[in-house]
Write an enzyme that holds these catalytic residues in place. Sequence first.
Site, mmCIF file in Angstrom:
data_model
loop_
_atom_site.group_PDB
_atom_site.id
_atom_site.type_symbol
_atom_site.label_atom_id
_atom_site.label_comp_id
_atom_site.label_asym_id
_atom_site.label_seq_id
_atom_site.Cartn_x
_atom_site.Cartn_y
_atom_site.Cartn_z
ATOM 1 N N SER A 121 0.836 -1.198 0.000
ATOM 2 C CA SER A 121 0.000 0.000 0.000
ATOM 3 C C SER A 121 0.877 1.257 0.000
ATOM 4 O O SER A 121 1.646 1.452 -0.939
ATOM 5 C CB SER A 121 -0.953 -0.039 1.201
ATOM 6 N N ASP A 189 -9.549 -4.404 -5.575
ATOM 7 C CA ASP A 189 -8.869 -3.541 -4.591
ATOM 8 C C ASP A 189 -8.886 -2.093 -5.098
ATOM 9 O O ASP A 189 -8.237 -1.777 -6.099
ATOM 10 C CB ASP A 189 -7.434 -4.019 -4.404
ATOM 11 N N HIS A 202 -8.073 -5.298 -0.316
ATOM 12 C CA HIS A 202 -6.802 -4.650 0.012
ATOM 13 C C HIS A 202 -6.107 -5.313 1.199
ATOM 14 O O HIS A 202 -4.919 -5.084 1.416
ATOM 15 C CB HIS A 202 -7.042 -3.169 0.299
#
Length: 220
Positions: A121, A189, A202
């Site tokens: 991320s 996602d 995610h």
Amino acid sequence: MSSVFGSAARLLTVCTTVVLAGLGVVVAAPVASAAACTDIDVSYARGTFEPGSLGFIVGDPVYSAVQSRLQPRSVSSYQVNYPADLTEPASVQQGNRDLVNHVTSQAAACPRQRFVLAGYSQGANVVDNSIGVSSDGVIVGGPIVATIPASIAPRVAAILLFGNPIRSDGRSVTGLYESRTKDYCADGDPICQFLGTNPLAHFSYGGNAADAAEFVAGKV
């Protein structure tokens, strides 16, 4: 476009808080330490608010899988020291600088050591920047402030990216590091897939640990 990023940032904050609360996880400040002169150094940049020794959601399971797969070679880890926060404007830049500084100092101290760079991320943005792929303009991204020196680049054996935000903008790792990069984006996602509709996707990347370890094993 800024409204899209703002919505995604709010979604990321809410979903991370809910998931971690549901798991009974307490978010703690990172504790980073330099690695010894092992065969392989795994540097991991955690995701936004991701707790754990390296990263509860992705970092810990991936490192464990890599360490197991590469036996009997010695493997050490380094948690990139940066805020991994949505409220800190220069969070990614701090991580970018710390990762490059760590790899540079390790390379000098341990001439035979090779490196695996991993990020989840916001941490994927940190790695992107560190290898010269700008994350500026995407969610929790920012401009490049440092890059891995060219003299060290051949020692970067593999790069693992999970939920990489630059993919939502149609970008990816190309050039020098492309063949050494595995970039995971779960279907739906919204952080890495434009108009993705499954926020929980995610948080699924721990399930890619074995595959990621196999990829690393093929590169070192």
